[in-house]
Design a protein around this motif. Sequence first.
Motif, PDB file in Angstrom:
ATOM      1  N   LEU A 131     -13.163   1.973   2.438  1.00 50.77           N
ATOM      2  CA  LEU A 131     -12.685   1.914   1.064  1.00 50.77           C
ATOM      3  C   LEU A 131     -13.022   0.515   0.552  1.00 50.77           C
ATOM      4  O   LEU A 131     -12.542  -0.484   1.096  1.00 50.77           O
ATOM      5  CB  LEU A 131     -11.182   2.166   1.012  1.00 50.77           C
ATOM      6  CG  LEU A 131     -10.582   2.406  -0.351  1.00 50.77           C
ATOM      7  CD1 LEU A 131     -11.127   3.699  -0.961  1.00 50.77           C
ATOM      8  CD2 LEU A 131      -9.068   2.483  -0.257  1.00 50.77           C
ATOM      9  N   VAL A 132     -13.884   0.443  -0.456  1.00 52.53           N
ATOM     10  CA  VAL A 132     -14.358  -0.840  -0.976  1.00 52.53           C
ATOM     11  C   VAL A 132     -13.838  -1.033  -2.393  1.00 52.53           C
ATOM     12  O   VAL A 132     -14.055  -0.184  -3.256  1.00 52.53           O
ATOM     13  CB  VAL A 132     -15.906  -0.901  -0.978  1.00 52.53           C
ATOM     14  CG1 VAL A 132     -16.396  -2.244  -1.495  1.00 52.53           C
ATOM     15  CG2 VAL A 132     -16.456  -0.626   0.417  1.00 52.53           C
ATOM     16  N   THR A 133     -13.139  -2.142  -2.622  1.00 52.89           N
ATOM     17  CA  THR A 133     -12.637  -2.486  -3.952  1.00 52.89           C
ATOM     18  C   THR A 133     -13.381  -3.726  -4.423  1.00 52.89           C
ATOM     19  O   THR A 133     -13.374  -4.747  -3.739  1.00 52.89           O
ATOM     20  CB  THR A 133     -11.118  -2.760  -3.924  1.00 52.89           C
ATOM     21  OG1 THR A 133     -10.454  -1.611  -3.403  1.00 52.89           O
ATOM     22  CG2 THR A 133     -10.591  -3.083  -5.301  1.00 52.89           C
ATOM     23  N   LEU A 171     -14.762   6.259  -6.596  1.00 48.98           N
ATOM     24  CA  LEU A 171     -13.519   6.974  -6.847  1.00 48.98           C
ATOM     25  C   LEU A 171     -12.956   6.659  -8.220  1.00 48.98           C
ATOM     26  O   LEU A 171     -12.406   7.533  -8.887  1.00 48.98           O
ATOM     27  CB  LEU A 171     -12.496   6.651  -5.762  1.00 48.98           C
ATOM     28  CG  LEU A 171     -12.945   6.967  -4.331  1.00 48.98           C
ATOM     29  CD1 LEU A 171     -11.914   6.489  -3.332  1.00 48.98           C
ATOM     30  CD2 LEU A 171     -13.226   8.450  -4.178  1.00 48.98           C
ATOM     31  N   LEU A 172     -13.066   5.394  -8.615  1.00 53.29           N
ATOM     32  CA  LEU A 172     -12.625   5.009  -9.953  1.00 53.29           C
ATOM     33  C   LEU A 172     -13.320   3.740 -10.376  1.00 53.29           C
ATOM     34  O   LEU A 172     -13.789   2.970  -9.554  1.00 53.29           O
ATOM     35  CB  LEU A 172     -11.097   4.848 -10.033  1.00 53.29           C
ATOM     36  CG  LEU A 172     -10.435   3.827  -9.121  1.00 53.29           C
ATOM     37  CD1 LEU A 172     -10.205   2.541  -9.863  1.00 53.29           C
ATOM     38  CD2 LEU A 172      -9.116   4.392  -8.642  1.00 53.29           C
ATOM     39  N   LYS A 173     -13.418   3.576 -11.693  1.00 53.63           N
ATOM     40  CA  LYS A 173     -14.080   2.388 -12.227  1.00 53.63           C
ATOM     41  C   LYS A 173     -13.494   2.079 -13.592  1.00 53.63           C
ATOM     42  O   LYS A 173     -13.331   2.961 -14.430  1.00 53.63           O
ATOM     43  CB  LYS A 173     -15.587   2.616 -12.348  1.00 53.63           C
ATOM     44  CG  LYS A 173     -16.344   1.369 -12.754  1.00 53.63           C
ATOM     45  CD  LYS A 173     -17.834   1.581 -12.678  1.00 53.63           C
ATOM     46  CE  LYS A 173     -18.562   0.292 -13.014  1.00 53.63           C
ATOM     47  NZ  LYS A 173     -20.010   0.429 -12.860  1.00 53.63           N
ATOM     48  N   THR A 174     -13.152   0.798 -13.775  1.00 57.73           N
ATOM     49  CA  THR A 174     -12.685   0.304 -15.069  1.00 57.73           C
ATOM     50  C   THR A 174     -13.543  -0.906 -15.424  1.00 57.73           C
ATOM     51  O   THR A 174     -14.470  -1.256 -14.688  1.00 57.73           O
ATOM     52  CB  THR A 174     -11.197  -0.111 -15.028  1.00 57.73           C
ATOM     53  OG1 THR A 174     -11.064  -1.300 -14.241  1.00 57.73           O
ATOM     54  CG2 THR A 174     -10.312   0.986 -14.448  1.00 57.73           C
ATOM     55  N   VAL A 221     -13.550   1.098  -7.280  1.00 56.85           N
ATOM     56  CA  VAL A 221     -13.187   1.489  -5.922  1.00 56.85           C
ATOM     57  C   VAL A 221     -14.149   2.580  -5.485  1.00 56.85           C
ATOM     58  O   VAL A 221     -14.329   3.572  -6.193  1.00 56.85           O
ATOM     59  CB  VAL A 221     -11.728   2.002  -5.838  1.00 56.85           C
ATOM     60  CG1 VAL A 221     -11.404   2.462  -4.423  1.00 56.85           C
ATOM     61  CG2 VAL A 221     -10.750   0.927  -6.294  1.00 56.85           C
ATOM     62  N   LEU A 222     -14.764   2.368  -4.321  1.00 56.73           N
ATOM     63  CA  LEU A 222     -15.657   3.394  -3.816  1.00 56.73           C
ATOM     64  C   LEU A 222     -15.358   3.683  -2.366  1.00 56.73           C
ATOM     65  O   LEU A 222     -14.804   2.851  -1.640  1.00 56.73           O
ATOM     66  CB  LEU A 222     -17.126   3.015  -4.019  1.00 56.73           C
ATOM     67  CG  LEU A 222     -17.641   1.741  -3.381  1.00 56.73           C
ATOM     68  CD1 LEU A 222     -18.446   2.062  -2.148  1.00 56.73           C
ATOM     69  CD2 LEU A 222     -18.521   1.029  -4.378  1.00 56.73           C
ATOM     70  N   ARG A 223     -15.701   4.903  -1.987  1.00 59.32           N
ATOM     71  CA  ARG A 223     -15.595   5.306  -0.587  1.00 59.32           C
ATOM     72  C   ARG A 223     -17.011   5.269  -0.037  1.00 59.32           C
ATOM     73  O   ARG A 223     -17.872   6.023  -0.470  1.00 59.32           O
ATOM     74  CB  ARG A 223     -15.010   6.696  -0.464  1.00 59.32           C
ATOM     75  CG  ARG A 223     -14.842   7.107   0.973  1.00 59.32           C
ATOM     76  CD  ARG A 223     -14.247   8.509   1.074  1.00 59.32           C
ATOM     77  NE  ARG A 223     -13.795   8.694   2.429  1.00 59.32           N
ATOM     78  CZ  ARG A 223     -12.607   9.133   2.778  1.00 59.32           C
ATOM     79  NH1 ARG A 223     -11.749   9.498   1.862  1.00 59.32           N
ATOM     80  NH2 ARG A 223     -12.287   9.246   4.039  1.00 59.32           N
ATOM     81  N   LEU A 224     -17.249   4.330   0.867  1.00 58.92           N
ATOM     82  CA  LEU A 224     -18.564   4.125   1.455  1.00 58.92           C
ATOM     83  C   LEU A 224     -18.598   4.822   2.808  1.00 58.92           C
ATOM     84  O   LEU A 224     -17.855   4.444   3.717  1.00 58.92           O
ATOM     85  CB  LEU A 224     -18.823   2.620   1.605  1.00 58.92           C
ATOM     86  CG  LEU A 224     -20.138   2.174   2.195  1.00 58.92           C
ATOM     87  CD1 LEU A 224     -21.316   2.619   1.335  1.00 58.92           C
ATOM     88  CD2 LEU A 224     -20.142   0.658   2.361  1.00 58.92           C
ATOM     89  N   ASN A 225     -19.415   5.866   2.924  1.00 67.61           N
ATOM     90  CA  ASN A 225     -19.547   6.610   4.171  1.00 67.61           C
ATOM     91  C   ASN A 225     -20.859   6.232   4.838  1.00 67.61           C
ATOM     92  O   ASN A 225     -21.914   6.315   4.213  1.00 67.61           O
ATOM     93  CB  ASN A 225     -19.492   8.111   3.896  1.00 67.61           C
ATOM     94  CG  ASN A 225     -18.155   8.518   3.335  1.00 67.61           C
ATOM     95  OD1 ASN A 225     -17.122   8.062   3.789  1.00 67.61           O
ATOM     96  ND2 ASN A 225     -18.166   9.361   2.333  1.00 67.61           N
ATOM     97  N   ASP A 279      -7.174  11.687  -2.502  1.00 67.51           N
ATOM     98  CA  ASP A 279      -7.088  11.481  -1.060  1.00 67.51           C
ATOM     99  C   ASP A 279      -8.133  10.474  -0.574  1.00 67.51           C
ATOM    100  O   ASP A 279      -9.314  10.622  -0.881  1.00 67.51           O
ATOM    101  CB  ASP A 279      -7.306  12.823  -0.353  1.00 67.51           C
ATOM    102  CG  ASP A 279      -7.034  12.768   1.143  1.00 67.51           C
ATOM    103  OD1 ASP A 279      -6.627  11.708   1.651  1.00 67.51           O
ATOM    104  OD2 ASP A 279      -7.219  13.805   1.798  1.00 67.51           O
ATOM    105  N   VAL A 280      -7.696   9.476   0.170  1.00 71.67           N
ATOM    106  CA  VAL A 280      -8.617   8.533   0.791  1.00 71.67           C
ATOM    107  C   VAL A 280      -8.418   8.519   2.307  1.00 71.67           C
ATOM    108  O   VAL A 280      -8.823   7.581   2.977  1.00 71.67           O
ATOM    109  CB  VAL A 280      -8.500   7.100   0.211  1.00 71.67           C
ATOM    110  CG1 VAL A 280      -8.936   7.073  -1.234  1.00 71.67           C
ATOM    111  CG2 VAL A 280      -7.103   6.546   0.389  1.00 71.67           C
ATOM    112  N   GLY A 281      -7.806   9.582   2.819  1.00 71.54           N
ATOM    113  CA  GLY A 281      -7.572   9.677   4.255  1.00 71.54           C
ATOM    114  C   GLY A 281      -8.855   9.941   5.016  1.00 71.54           C
ATOM    115  O   GLY A 281      -9.925  10.169   4.425  1.00 71.54           O
TER     116      GLY A 281
END
Length: 110
Positions: A102-104, A29-32, A37-41, A13-15
């Motif tokens: 949401l930062v990619t 959230l994920l890394k390759t 991808v990170l959720r920056l609050n 969930d990224v809502g």
Amino acid sequence: MAIQHAKPGEVFDVGPLGDAIADTKTSTLLKTETFEVLRLNLPAGKVIPEHKAPGEIAVQCIEGRVTFTAMGQTNELTAGKMLFLSAAEPHAVEALENSSLLVTLMLAKK
């Protein structure tokens, strides 16, 4: 302890976080090898001074309101707005409200 990231095929969930935004920490959230991808609050008033990302980045506002300064201009991002920057482009962020982004990041292969 290893950081848990989403696995291929996993739904997450990224809502909007709503009231929980103030108590939720930034997380990857994920890394390759090629992207992250990170959720920056960000709490209202938080400033991230000018810096550069090594690769291209896309920033999408999930909730709240931030100013994003890059390329000689300042843009306001609100829910649903997205911004793209080339690699190594200097940029800064200021949260005008409690905000979640949401930062990619595109990463160079090692």
